[in-house]
Scaffold this active site. Structure first.
Site, PDB file in Angstrom:
ATOM      1  N   ASN A  89       0.801  -1.189   0.100  1.00  0.00           N
ATOM      2  CA  ASN A  89      -0.008  -0.089   0.057  1.00  0.00           C
ATOM      3  C   ASN A  89       0.929   1.373   0.056  1.00  0.00           C
ATOM      4  OD1 ASN A  89      -1.613   2.180   0.539  1.00  0.00           O
ATOM      5  ND2 ASN A  89      -2.354   1.326   2.479  1.00  0.00           N
ATOM      6  N   HIS A 136      -9.122   1.277   5.151  1.00  0.00           N
ATOM      7  CA  HIS A 136      -7.888   1.488   5.675  1.00  0.00           C
ATOM      8  C   HIS A 136      -8.179   2.490   6.921  1.00  0.00           C
ATOM      9  CE1 HIS A 136      -3.669   2.650   6.352  1.00  0.00           C
ATOM     10  NE2 HIS A 136      -3.541   1.403   5.867  1.00  0.00           N
ATOM     11  N   LYS A 183       0.361   4.291  -0.428  1.00  0.00           N
ATOM     12  CA  LYS A 183      -0.348   5.404   0.275  1.00  0.00           C
ATOM     13  C   LYS A 183      -0.223   6.716  -0.693  1.00  0.00           C
ATOM     14  CE  LYS A 183      -0.051   3.279   4.742  1.00  0.00           C
ATOM     15  NZ  LYS A 183       0.292   3.478   6.160  1.00  0.00           N
ATOM     16  N   GLU A 227      -4.776  -4.819  10.813  1.00  0.00           N
ATOM     17  CA  GLU A 227      -4.105  -3.608  10.838  1.00  0.00           C
ATOM     18  C   GLU A 227      -4.261  -2.792  12.045  1.00  0.00           C
ATOM     19  OE1 GLU A 227      -1.977  -2.582   6.812  1.00  0.00           O
ATOM     20  OE2 GLU A 227      -3.747  -1.156   7.352  1.00  0.00           O
ATOM     21  N   GLU A 233      -6.407   4.690   7.920  1.00  0.00           N
ATOM     22  CA  GLU A 233      -6.105   6.414   7.510  1.00  0.00           C
ATOM     23  C   GLU A 233      -7.508   6.914   6.894  1.00  0.00           C
ATOM     24  OE1 GLU A 233      -2.693   5.561   5.276  1.00  0.00           O
ATOM     25  OE2 GLU A 233      -1.713   5.047   7.473  1.00  0.00           O
ATOM     26  N   GLY A 264       3.020   2.153  10.471  1.00  0.00           N
ATOM     27  CA  GLY A 264       3.947   3.312  10.558  1.00  0.00           C
ATOM     28  C   GLY A 264       4.698   3.819  11.532  1.00  0.00           C
ATOM     29  N   SER A 311       3.853  -2.242  10.300  1.00  0.00           N
ATOM     30  CA  SER A 311       5.487  -2.558  10.461  1.00  0.00           C
ATOM     31  C   SER A 311       5.847  -3.654  10.025  1.00  0.00           C
ATOM     32  CB  SER A 311       5.844  -1.895  11.960  1.00  0.00           C
ATOM     33  OG  SER A 311       5.447  -0.662  12.230  1.00  0.00           O
TER      34      SER A 311
HETATM   35  P1  13P Z   1       3.499   0.111   7.764  1.00  0.00           P
HETATM   36  O1  13P Z   1       3.928  -0.784   7.019  1.00  0.00           O
HETATM   37  O2  13P Z   1       4.195   1.519   7.060  1.00  0.00           O
HETATM   38  O3  13P Z   1       3.415   0.015   9.121  1.00  0.00           O
HETATM   39  O4  13P Z   1       1.873   0.588   7.088  1.00  0.00           O
HETATM   40  C1  13P Z   1       0.980  -0.417   7.244  1.00  0.00           C
HETATM   41  C2  13P Z   1      -0.289   0.039   6.383  1.00  0.00           C
HETATM   42  O5  13P Z   1      -0.956   0.899   6.906  1.00  0.00           O
HETATM   43  C3  13P Z   1      -0.509  -0.812   5.104  1.00  0.00           C
HETATM   44  O6  13P Z   1      -1.890  -0.696   4.827  1.00  0.00           O
END
Ligand code: 13P
Length: 254
Positions: free
Chosen positions: A10, A93, A12, A163, A95, A169, A209
């Site tokens: 992903n 997601h 982003k 997640e 976010e 992140g 992560s």
């Molecule tokens: P990270 O791998 O950067 O922690 O992000 C995970 C994520 O949000 C994947 O959709």
């Protein structure tokens, strides 16, 4: 029947179309021998529409609207994605839920729209740190799951992604026990509405992560069928290393 494990990147809001095209070309070349892993690139729309890949590589979108067309400034419909060769859509997601305040109802509309357009939905669920610390993890996961899948009759074109918001992140991965417990909980919740076979076979990805140095350990956790990867999906070296770890694990367990 279980499908191959999934390694989904992903991106982003990262990479311009030119950067994305070069990245995909490089990554695909580095993974030409991969046989037992489904690899998904989910770039921003601007890059997505420039890409063309073949199995075991697939295109994923990070979001979509649930209507086919209309006065929805800034939105993209499922049909537009299909026309661009997209096969997976990430829905719900964290976010989208927490930064853009998408409701469970919207997320459910999107899941339906994605399936109606004959794509697969990667439905994301996960608790915040506050939820976990106040012992709400179980109720949050089951509520996001049942609301997200409301009215869905089959899990055939559904992929789930667990997640935990606090692991996204942050460099903090959930522990093996936390991941195993969450994935088990998701499967047992699914059994309330779907057959045992479907609930056991649906792919549940872990995200939060995931890196090249923890992928091997994480993919060996019971009930983990692949990863949804943010940061580490942006570099060809780390993304391909994760895919290789998953492939190796597959080969060793068959
Ligand atoms: P990270 O791998 O950067 O922690 O992000 C995970 C994520 O949000 C994947 O959709």
């Amino acid at each position: 029947m279980k499908t191959y494990p999934i390694v989904a990147g992903n991106w982003k809001m990262h990479k311009t179309p030119n950067e994305g095209i070069l990245f995909v070309k490089k990554t695909v070349n580095m993974l030409l021998d991969i046989q037992k892993v489904t690899i998904i690139f989910s770039p921003p729309f601007t890059t997505l529409f420039e890409l063309d890949v073949e199995a075991p590589f697939y295109l994923g979108a990070q979001n979509c609207h649930w209507e086919s067309q209309g006065a929805f400034t800034g939105e993209i419909s499922p049909e537009m994605l299909v026309d661009c060769g997209v096969e997976f859509v990430i829905v719900g997601h964290s976010e989208r839920r927490h930064v853009f305040h998408e409701s469970d109802e919207w997320i459910n509309n999107k899941v339906h729209a994605v399936l109606n357009a004959k794509m697969k939905s990667i439905l994301c669920i996960g608790e915040t740190l506050e939820d976990r610390e106040s012992n709400q993890t179980k109720s949050i996961l089951s509520s996001q799951l049942s609301k997200g899948l409301n009215g869905i009759k089959s899990l055939e074109n559904i992929v789930l992604a667990y997640e935990p918001v606090w692991a996204i992140g942050t460099g903090k991965t959930a522990s093996i026990e936390q991941i195993e417990e969450a994935h088990q909980l998701i499967r047992s919740e699914l059994q309330k509405d779907f057959s045992t076979e479907e609930s056991q076979n649906v792919s549940i990805l872990y995200g939060g992560s995931v890196k090249d140095d923890n992928a091997r350990e994480l993919i060996s956790i019971e009930g983990v069928d692949g990863f949804l990867i943010g940061g580490a999906s942006l570099k060809a070296e780390s993304f391909t290393a994760i895919a290789r770890n998953v492939e190796q694990q597959m080969k060793e367990t068959i």
